[in-house]
Design a protein around this motif. Structure first.
Motif, mmCIF file in Angstrom:
data_model
loop_
_atom_site.group_PDB
_atom_site.id
_atom_site.type_symbol
_atom_site.label_atom_id
_atom_site.label_comp_id
_atom_site.label_asym_id
_atom_site.label_seq_id
_atom_site.Cartn_x
_atom_site.Cartn_y
_atom_site.Cartn_z
ATOM 1 N N THR A 115 -8.344 8.632 -10.108
ATOM 2 C CA THR A 115 -9.044 7.357 -9.975
ATOM 3 C C THR A 115 -10.522 7.570 -10.273
ATOM 4 O OG1 THR A 115 -9.498 7.685 -7.627
ATOM 5 C CG2 THR A 115 -7.396 6.673 -8.202
ATOM 6 N N PHE A 156 0.841 -1.198 0.000
ATOM 7 C CA PHE A 156 0.000 0.000 0.000
ATOM 8 C C PHE A 156 0.875 1.247 0.000
ATOM 9 C CE2 PHE A 156 -2.754 -3.281 1.582
ATOM 10 C CZ PHE A 156 -3.973 -2.992 0.983
ATOM 11 N N GLN A 161 -5.718 5.130 -2.364
ATOM 12 C CA GLN A 161 -5.214 5.793 -3.584
ATOM 13 C C GLN A 161 -5.592 7.273 -3.539
ATOM 14 O OE1 GLN A 161 -6.987 3.452 -6.716
ATOM 15 N NE2 GLN A 161 -5.689 1.664 -6.313
ATOM 16 N N ASN A 171 -5.624 -0.620 -2.797
ATOM 17 C CA ASN A 171 -7.028 -0.566 -3.169
ATOM 18 C C ASN A 171 -7.501 0.879 -3.224
ATOM 19 O OD1 ASN A 171 -7.702 0.237 -0.456
ATOM 20 N ND2 ASN A 171 -7.580 -1.906 0.142
ATOM 21 N N ILE A 172 -8.772 1.068 -3.541
ATOM 22 C CA ILE A 172 -9.289 2.402 -3.815
ATOM 23 C C ILE A 172 -9.243 3.295 -2.576
ATOM 24 C CG2 ILE A 172 -11.675 1.828 -3.283
ATOM 25 C CD1 ILE A 172 -10.419 4.073 -6.153
ATOM 26 N N THR A 173 -9.312 2.712 -1.379
ATOM 27 C CA THR A 173 -9.290 3.527 -0.164
ATOM 28 C C THR A 173 -7.901 4.020 0.202
ATOM 29 O OG1 THR A 173 -9.029 1.595 1.274
ATOM 30 C CG2 THR A 173 -11.280 2.275 0.727
#
Length: 821
Positions: free
Chosen positions: A299, A288, A323, A319-321
């Protein structure tokens, strides 16, 4: 340090009182604007704050946060240690000091949680967090002598940055970072002699304590980057008064940290006490880290061009959280213009150096471009073995980059010589480029809550204190949410608190299979070992096609589903230790329900006397044959191998009771309750012991404890009624007898004890009804026939009573009190 040029819009000759009045009202206006902006962004039209969550769909971290909203008040009101939790991954004791519990965010919301539930409290904090972050960043920018509009822009950029919006998807406690700009703000005020050393010390210590109580990870990285910024400032200051003041500032900051450590020392002691057996972390920092492309490519969470670049952003690291590194080209251009225009000032040099440091550290141990390694070793790799920083995720270091970028943007907008129209246009583009895509539907979700847990239905199927395994398992569902919805009615095997029990993955391959909802035939025995190891009493499976393999597994081992409230409930048979043969395990339910000496002796001989099931069954056989002295060694051997057997402990205590050794009976029950404090069977057996010793008040208290675990058990209710009757409280006892019959109208024990009590209290007609119900099922029951004869005599039927006593079979011992099955 060399100051920046003064602002063109600074009030020059106004009186100090006018300036203070204007500044106070501007500050209040800024806070209102940030709150309004957060409300408009995060609460769309028709958003129900009481049923929907400001978080992405099925966020495990957000569910954990909701759990803590209920846990801290529960632990405080029940006077238990809030740092050590026994209701997650039961029977292990989980140390919560390493979890992100945020007591200083949760406890102040206690009134809202109690009145409206944790969902509302969570949403209120989700709205307040970005607004407060932006407000304190605004104060910092004003202290840097940015004008009102420049500071307002700087606060918005920090409070509603890409980092803030992505963390808001799941990590509320990592979003609340207002202590960071507050620390820099008071440091600047002290440096400019607008605050005394005592005021700075108290403010910094309070900020450190609050940040410790919100997120230990943010506090650790704040110390790292704050210390680095102070060191850079000391280097850039050069010899003179500035260096002396910076050295004093460093000493005051260190003293504030010492004050913080003293205040939170109980927490630290529990944390360090558990450091020798801390379980491994779920994630690695390298997984991460910020992707280099993420700084310029948005994103899918970004409104402008986010959908267009989604095929590219899908290959970013993490993951998206995590980025939240996207700055956008306009903001990068503004930082470049600021660095060039004010390159000769020490303030600009410090901000640029700090920005470069945080940028490099956020890239992690490897420099990645869309998951392709460009440079294998980066400076962040040096911190992978430092405590507290070991588990810090590099992608979150962009928080400090965003604060520096916000200060740069505020100062550039306030002090730049670029025409005002160009500045407004470029700043507007920067805000538009980082604006979140609120229409995408990622920002809110409705937690799934089956009717089984939303109502009190679970109380009819699960006894209080029974250990439950809930699907979806571990971090892929709402197990912790359902547990806190029931106010911690039962412990669970599972719980997403960022750590796993020791050697779980090594010893139990079934863990990964349960996580994927697929149990193969090769993992059947390992799954049974998993259930035994964690003492799982019941399993709850939602009514969905994805869990078909799980249902097939339970059908394979002979467990039948109970359909209720949108779930399937499986009550597991009590298993024994893992070294017992699989055949013996399969026979265990038969042994316990239908004790037979022949198969038990065969299993006992095959295991060399070490099979706990066979030993227990032989003990039960001897007990049923009234051979109490012979039953004791078998029961002792069984409990020495596997001590978690309430039925065997209760039987052992009754053996000592029959032999007249009351002290040994009570000692064994006390030892069993120490091992299994949630066993109603043992509480009822202890109540029996107290009744025999004529300690009726103690028996009533113990039976009441048992009823907390099994409120719908007729035998437990009957035991309480008998104790109340012995204590002289017949009216309360009669009410409990009637309630026990309502719970189980076919119970022979309840009818017998109630009939005997009615006869003793001078109500032979009602006693005839109760005792007749027992005589119908067993006409040769000698004790019942005697009581019936006595009741008939009292009602004026002596001939029928005499006829009833003539023919009867061998005497049978009445089962006056039976433990719940």
């Amino acid at each position: 340090m060399t100051p920046l040029p003064p602002s063109e819009r600074t009030v020059g000759n106004s009186a100090p009182s006018i300036r203070n009045w204007a500044q106070r009202h501007c500050t209040f206006l800024a806070l209102v604007l940030y709150l309004l902006c957060a409300s408009l962004l995060l609460i769309p039209i028709h958003f129900d704050i009481s049923t929907r969550l400001i978080a992405t769909k099925k966020p495990p971290d957000a569910i954990t946060a909701l759990w803590f909203f209920r846990w801290w008040p529960y632990a405080i009101t029940h006077q238990i240690n809030p740092f050590i939790c026994h209701i997650l991954w039961w029977p292990y004791a989980k140390n919560l000091t390493w979890a992100n519990g945020a007591p200083l965010m949760v406890i102040p919301m206690w009134p809202i949680t109690a009145a409206f539930g944790p969902l509302v409290a969570y949403n209120v904090l989700a709205i307040l967090a970005p607004a407060l972050n932006a407000f304190f960043a605004y104060l910092l920018c004003r202290e840097l002598e940015a004008d009102f509009f420049g500071a307002l822009i700087g606060g918005f950029i920090f409070g509603f940055s890409s980092y803030a919006m992505t963390q808001l998807l799941a990590h509320l406690f990592l979003e609340a970072t207002w202590a960071l700009p507050f620390l820099v703000w008071i440091a600047l005020r002290w440096f400019k002699r607008r605050m005394s050393s005592r005021q700075f010390l108290m403010g910094a210590a309070a900020a450190f304590i609050v940040q410790f109580g919100i997120s230990l990870e943010i506090l650790a990285t704040t110390i790292l980057f704050g210390g680095s910024a102070l060191l850079l400032a000391w280097i850039l200051a050069g010899p003179g008064e500035s260096r002396t003041k910076l050295a004093k500032l460093i000493k005051l900051t260190a003293l504030a940290l010492m004050v913080c450590a003293a205040v939170v020392s109980p927490w630290l002691w529990v944390m360090l006490h558990a450091s020798s057996h801390i379980e491994h972390s779920i994630f690695k920092p390298g997984e991460f880290s910020a992707d280099l492309a993420n700084f310029v490519i948005p994103t899918k969470l970004t409104a402008l061009l986010g959908a267009y670049f989604s095929p590219y952003s899908a290959k970013f690291n993490g993951n998206i959280t995590e980025q939240g590194s996207y700055l956008g080209l306009p903001l990068i251009i503004i930082c470049g213009l600021f660095a060039w225009e004010f390159r000769k000032t020490r303030t600009a040099k410090l901000l640029v150096a700090t920005a470069l440091l945080t940028f490099i550290m956020s890239l992690g141990p490897d420099l990645l471009w869309r998951r392709h390694v460009l440079i294998a070793v980066m400076p962040e790799a040096l911190f992978l073995h430092i405590p507290l920083l070991l588990d810090a995720l590099p992608a979150r270091f962009t928080l400090y980059l965003w604060l520096v970028v916000a200060m740069m943007a505020a100062l550039w907008f306030s002090r730049s010589k670029v025409p005002l129209a160009a500045r407004v246009g470029l700043i507007s583009l920067a805000v538009i480029f980082i604006a979140p895509n609120l229409a995408a539907g990622y920002w809110s979700s409705k937690p799934e809550n089956p009717k089984f847990f939303a109502t009190n239905m679970y109380k009819h199927y699960i006894s209080r204190g029974e250990n439950v395994l809930l699907f979806p398992f571990f971090n892929s569902g709402g197990a912790m949410l359902w547990q806190e919805e029931t106010n911690f009615y039962f412990p669970i095997t599972g719980g997403y608190i960022a750590a796993l029990p020791h050697n779980l993955l090594t010893h139990f391959p079934a863990f990964s299979a349960l996580l994927r909802h697929r149990v193969s035939l090769g993992l059947v025995r390992n799954t049974e070992r998993f259930f035994y190891h964690f003492h799982v009493h019941a399993v709850v499976v939602p009514d969905a096609p994805i869990y078909k393999p799980i249902r097939a597994y339970f059908a394979l081992i002979g467990c039948h589903a109970i359909h209720a409230g949108g779930i399937d409930l499986y009550n597991l048979p009590r298993r024994t230790s893992h070294f017992v043969s699989y055949d013996t395990l399969a026979l265990a339910p038969y042994f316990y329900n239908h004790p037979s000496a022949a198969p038990a002796r065969a299993a006992y001989k095959a295991s060399g006397g070490k099979d706990p099931v066979a030993c227990a069954v032989l003990g039960f056989v001897h007990y049923n044959q009234h051979q109490y002295a012979a039953a004791i060694p078998y029961l002792r051997q069984s409990l020495s191998v596997y001590p978690y057997q309430p039925q065997a402990i209760a039987c052992l205590a009754h053996c000592y009771l029959r032999l007249g050794n009351h002290k040994m009976a009570i000692n064994d029950l006390a030892r069993g309750l120490y091992l299994m404090p949630n066993s109603p069977r043992l509480y009822l057996a202890m109540g029996d012991m107290r009744m025999v010793r004529h300690q009726y008040a103690i028996a009533v208290a113990i039976d009441n404890i048992a009823l907390r675990f099994v409120p719908h058990d007729a035998h437990a209710r009957c035991a309480l009624a008998a104790a109340l009757d012995a204590l002289g409280q017949w009216s309360e006892a009669k009410a409990q007898f009637l309630r026990a019959l309502k719970e189980d109208p076919t119970s022979r024990a309840v009818h017998y004890i109630f009939g005997r009590a009615l006869l003793q209290h001078g109500n032979p007609n009602a006693a005839l009804t109760e005792l007749g119900a027992v005589a119908k099922s067993d006409p040769d029951y000698h004790a019942v026939r005697q009581l019936l004869a006595e009741a008939l005599s009292q009602t004026g039927h002596p001939h029928q009573a005499a006829a009833l006593l003539r023919p009867y079979s061998a005497d049978k011992t009445p089962a006056t009190r039976q433990p719940p099955q």
